[in-house]
Scaffold this motif. Structure first.
Motif, short mmCIF file in Angstrom:
data_model
loop_
_atom_site.label_atom_id
_atom_site.label_comp_id
_atom_site.label_asym_id
_atom_site.label_seq_id
_atom_site.Cartn_x
_atom_site.Cartn_y
_atom_site.Cartn_z
N HIS A 1 0.90 -1.25 0.14
CA HIS A 1 -0.06 -0.16 0.00
C HIS A 1 0.71 1.27 0.09
N ALA A 2 2.17 1.21 0.29
CA ALA A 2 2.89 2.29 0.57
C ALA A 2 4.20 2.26 -0.45
N GLY A 3 4.30 1.67 -1.25
CA GLY A 3 5.55 1.68 -2.31
C GLY A 3 6.52 1.05 -1.47
N GLY A 4 6.72 0.36 -0.58
CA GLY A 4 7.55 -0.18 0.29
C GLY A 4 7.90 0.22 1.42
N PRO A 5 8.66 -0.54 2.21
CA PRO A 5 8.88 0.07 3.73
C PRO A 5 10.35 0.63 3.50
N VAL A 6 10.59 1.58 4.33
CA VAL A 6 11.68 2.26 4.42
C VAL A 6 12.68 1.77 5.40
N SER A 7 12.25 1.41 6.58
CA SER A 7 12.86 0.87 7.65
C SER A 7 12.23 0.27 8.86
N LEU A 8 12.86 -0.84 9.24
CA LEU A 8 12.19 -1.38 10.64
C LEU A 8 13.09 -0.92 11.87
N ILE A 9 12.32 -0.48 12.82
CA ILE A 9 12.87 -0.02 13.72
C ILE A 9 12.51 -0.93 15.32
N LEU A 10 13.57 -1.60 15.89
CA LEU A 10 13.22 -2.28 17.15
C LEU A 10 13.81 -1.72 18.28
N ASP A 11 13.13 -1.75 19.42
CA ASP A 11 13.52 -1.25 20.48
C ASP A 11 13.11 -2.11 21.49
N ILE A 12 14.33 -2.68 22.15
CA ILE A 12 14.01 -3.75 23.23
C ILE A 12 14.28 -3.19 24.46
N TYR A 13 13.22 -3.35 25.50
CA TYR A 13 13.45 -2.74 26.90
C TYR A 13 13.38 -4.12 27.75
N GLU A 14 13.82 -4.17 29.00
CA GLU A 14 13.86 -5.30 29.79
C GLU A 14 12.67 -5.91 30.06
N GLN A 15 11.30 -5.55 29.75
CA GLN A 15 10.15 -6.03 29.76
C GLN A 15 9.14 -5.71 28.63
N CYS A 16 9.52 -5.15 27.56
CA CYS A 16 8.80 -4.96 26.38
C CYS A 16 9.72 -4.83 24.96
N ALA A 17 8.87 -4.77 23.94
CA ALA A 17 9.77 -4.69 22.81
C ALA A 17 8.59 -3.63 21.96
N VAL A 18 9.32 -2.96 20.97
CA VAL A 18 8.53 -2.00 19.99
C VAL A 18 9.06 -2.35 18.84
N VAL A 19 8.22 -2.69 17.86
CA VAL A 19 8.60 -3.03 16.50
C VAL A 19 7.88 -1.99 15.85
N ALA A 20 8.56 -1.14 14.82
CA ALA A 20 7.97 -0.09 13.83
C ALA A 20 8.34 -0.22 12.66
N VAL A 21 7.58 0.16 11.66
CA VAL A 21 7.97 -0.18 10.20
C VAL A 21 7.41 1.49 9.79
N ALA A 22 8.51 2.11 9.00
CA ALA A 22 8.28 3.31 8.23
C ALA A 22 8.23 3.10 6.86
N ASP A 23 7.43 3.73 6.17
CA ASP A 23 7.13 3.94 4.97
C ASP A 23 7.21 5.31 4.35
N ARG A 24 7.07 5.74 3.07
CA ARG A 24 7.13 7.25 2.60
C ARG A 24 5.88 7.57 2.50
N ASP A 25 4.60 6.77 2.58
CA ASP A 25 3.30 7.17 2.23
C ASP A 25 2.92 7.99 3.60
N THR A 26 2.36 9.30 3.33
CA THR A 26 1.84 10.00 4.30
C THR A 26 0.12 9.91 4.61
N ASP A 27 -0.63 9.31 3.90
CA ASP A 27 -1.72 8.85 4.26
C ASP A 27 -1.80 8.07 5.52
N ILE A 28 -2.10 8.52 6.65
CA ILE A 28 -2.21 7.93 7.85
C ILE A 28 -3.71 7.29 8.01
#
Length: 152
Positions: free
Chosen positions: A69-96
Motif C-alpha cells: 500500500h505504500a510503495g515499500g518499507p523504508v526501515s524497521l525499527i526495533l527497541d527492546i526494553y527489559e520487559q517490552c519490545a517495540v516494532v515499527a515500520v516506516a514508509d514514505r506514504d503520508t496517508d495515515i
C-alpha cells in the motif's frame, strides 16, 4: 497524538533500553524475510517463543502492508526494553487515514473478515498496543509488546 514508545515504557515501568536496531529495508529484494529474521534474532533471549512469534508475524504484516500500500518499507525499527519490545515500520506514504485505526471483528472469527482486511486485525490482536504516526517524509506504524510473565 498517540503515546510514543518511550512514553509507554516510562509510564508503565518496562525497564531500561537494552537494544536498539534501525534496519534499512529499501534495497532488499525480500524485506519481509529480513524483518522476520531481525525481529526473531533481536527478541531471542528476551521473550518466550510464543511472544517472539507474535512479534515476527506483526513485523511481517507491517512490512507487507508497506509493500502493498505504500510503495515499500523504508526501515524497521526495533527497541527492546527489559520487559517490552517495540516494532515499527516506516514508509514514505503520508496517508495515515488509510490505516484502519480500529479494526474490528465482532464475531472473533477470522473467516468473517475479508482476506484483504485481516492484517491490521492481527496486529491489534497480537500486540499490546499499536498506532500510526505521520512523519515528515511518510508514516510509521508501531506495535508495542509487553512481555508476559516468565519470558526471561
Amino acid at each position: 497524538m498517540p503515546p510514543t514508545a518511550v512514553d509507554l515504557v516510562h509510564h508503565r515501568g518496562f525497564g531500561k533500553l537494552v537494544d536498539h536496531r534501525d534496519i534499512n529495508l529499501t534495497n532488499h529484494v525480500a524485506p519481509q524475510g529480513v524483518a522476520r529474521v531481525e525481529v526473531r534474532t533481536a527478541l531471542n533471549g528476551w521473550f518466550n517463543a510464543e511472544r517472539i512469534d507474535d512479534a515476527v508475524l506483526v513485523a511481517d504484516e507491517l512490512v507487507g502492508n508497506a509493500l502493498k500500500h505504500a510503495g515499500g518499507p523504508v526501515s524497521l525499527i526495533l527497541d527492546i526494553y527489559e520487559q517490552c519490545a517495540v516494532v515499527a515500520v516506516a514508509d514514505r506514504d503520508t496517508d495515515i487515514d488509510a490505516v484502519p485505526v480500529s479494526p474490528s471483528n465482532p464475531s472473533n472469527d477470522l473467516d468473517d473478515i475479508p482476506e484483504d482486511g485481516r492484517g491490521m486485525f492481527l496486529v491489534a490482536l497480537l500486540s499490546t498496543a499499536w498506532w500510526v504516526e505521520k512523519m515528515e517524509a511518510g508514516k510509521v506504524v508501531t506495535a508495542f509488546f509487553a512481555s508476559s510473565t516468565g519470558d526471561h
